[in-house]
Design a protein around this motif. Structure first.
Motif, PDB file in Angstrom:
ATOM      1  N   ALA A  23       0.857  -1.187   0.000  1.00 20.18           N
ATOM      2  CA  ALA A  23       0.000   0.000   0.000  1.00 20.18           C
ATOM      3  C   ALA A  23       0.893   1.236   0.000  1.00 20.18           C
ATOM      4  CB  ALA A  23      -0.916   0.008   1.212  1.00 20.18           C
ATOM      5  N   GLY A  24       0.350   2.338  -0.500  1.00 20.98           N
ATOM      6  CA  GLY A  24       1.103   3.589  -0.524  1.00 20.98           C
ATOM      7  C   GLY A  24       1.654   3.874  -1.899  1.00 20.98           C
ATOM      8  N   GLU A  25       2.813   4.484  -1.939  1.00 15.83           N
ATOM      9  CA  GLU A  25       3.438   4.874  -3.198  1.00 15.83           C
ATOM     10  C   GLU A  25       4.802   4.206  -3.359  1.00 15.83           C
ATOM     11  OE1 GLU A  25       3.548   9.128  -3.502  1.00 15.83           O
ATOM     12  OE2 GLU A  25       1.382   9.289  -3.272  1.00 15.83           O
ATOM     13  N   ILE A  26       5.041   3.694  -4.561  1.00 16.87           N
ATOM     14  CA  ILE A  26       6.353   3.139  -4.893  1.00 16.87           C
ATOM     15  C   ILE A  26       6.974   4.096  -5.900  1.00 16.87           C
ATOM     16  CG2 ILE A  26       7.637   1.166  -5.729  1.00 16.87           C
ATOM     17  CD1 ILE A  26       5.161  -0.552  -5.093  1.00 16.87           C
ATOM     18  N   ALA A  29      11.950   7.279  -3.980  1.00 15.34           N
ATOM     19  CA  ALA A  29      12.345   7.224  -2.571  1.00 15.34           C
ATOM     20  C   ALA A  29      12.062   5.868  -1.929  1.00 15.34           C
ATOM     21  CB  ALA A  29      11.629   8.319  -1.784  1.00 15.34           C
ATOM     22  N   THR A  30      10.999   5.182  -2.350  1.00 10.29           N
ATOM     23  CA  THR A  30      10.608   3.939  -1.683  1.00 10.29           C
ATOM     24  C   THR A  30      10.955   2.676  -2.467  1.00 10.29           C
ATOM     25  OG1 THR A  30       8.384   4.059  -2.633  1.00 10.29           O
ATOM     26  CG2 THR A  30       8.706   5.053  -0.444  1.00 10.29           C
ATOM     27  N   ALA A  31      11.356   2.817  -3.729  1.00 11.65           N
ATOM     28  CA  ALA A  31      11.667   1.648  -4.556  1.00 11.65           C
ATOM     29  C   ALA A  31      12.774   0.768  -3.967  1.00 11.65           C
ATOM     30  CB  ALA A  31      12.022   2.081  -5.978  1.00 11.65           C
ATOM     31  N   GLY A  60       5.809   4.015  -9.734  1.00 11.47           N
ATOM     32  CA  GLY A  60       6.764   4.602 -10.667  1.00 11.47           C
ATOM     33  C   GLY A  60       7.585   3.532 -11.351  1.00 11.47           C
ATOM     34  N   ARG A  61       8.219   3.913 -12.414  1.00  9.71           N
ATOM     35  CA  ARG A  61       9.024   2.920 -13.149  1.00  9.71           C
ATOM     36  C   ARG A  61      10.225   2.448 -12.336  1.00  9.71           C
ATOM     37  NH1 ARG A  61      13.594   4.004 -15.614  1.00  9.71           N
ATOM     38  NH2 ARG A  61      14.404   6.126 -15.599  1.00  9.71           N
ATOM     39  N   GLN A  62      10.611   3.183 -11.293  1.00 10.89           N
ATOM     40  CA  GLN A  62      11.728   2.781 -10.444  1.00 10.89           C
ATOM     41  C   GLN A  62      11.438   1.481  -9.705  1.00 10.89           C
ATOM     42  OE1 GLN A  62      10.170   5.744 -10.195  1.00 10.89           O
ATOM     43  NE2 GLN A  62      11.642   7.245 -10.878  1.00 10.89           N
ATOM     44  N   ALA A  63      10.178   1.115  -9.590  1.00  6.86           N
ATOM     45  CA  ALA A  63       9.803  -0.123  -8.900  1.00  6.86           C
ATOM     46  C   ALA A  63      10.245  -1.362  -9.660  1.00  6.86           C
ATOM     47  CB  ALA A  63       8.299  -0.167  -8.688  1.00  6.86           C
TER      48      ALA A  63
END
Length: 66
Positions: A23-26, A29-31, A60-63
């Protein structure tokens, strides 16, 4: 502008599968935390790893650095 949602990572068992609920945002910063967590869960299971992304507000694509 809205505040970013913190990343929440939980694991539960469903039969032979390991279910990772996110849950939340990826984002940028969080990837890294997301990737480290997934690799740790992959190392713990020899069967099925499912990733539930229904509560992810931003992916985001960083995930997916592949």
């Amino acid at each position: 502008m809205t505040e970013p949602q913190p990343l929440e990572l939980n694991v539960e068992h469903s039969g032979a599968a390991l279910v990772v609920r996110v849950a939340g945002e990826i984002d940028l910063a969080t990837a890294p935390e997301f990737g480290t967590f997934l690799r740790a869960q992959l190392a713990r299971t020899r069967s099925v790893l499912m990733i539930e992304l229904a509560d992810v507000a931003y992916l985001g694509r960083q995930a997916w650095p592949c």
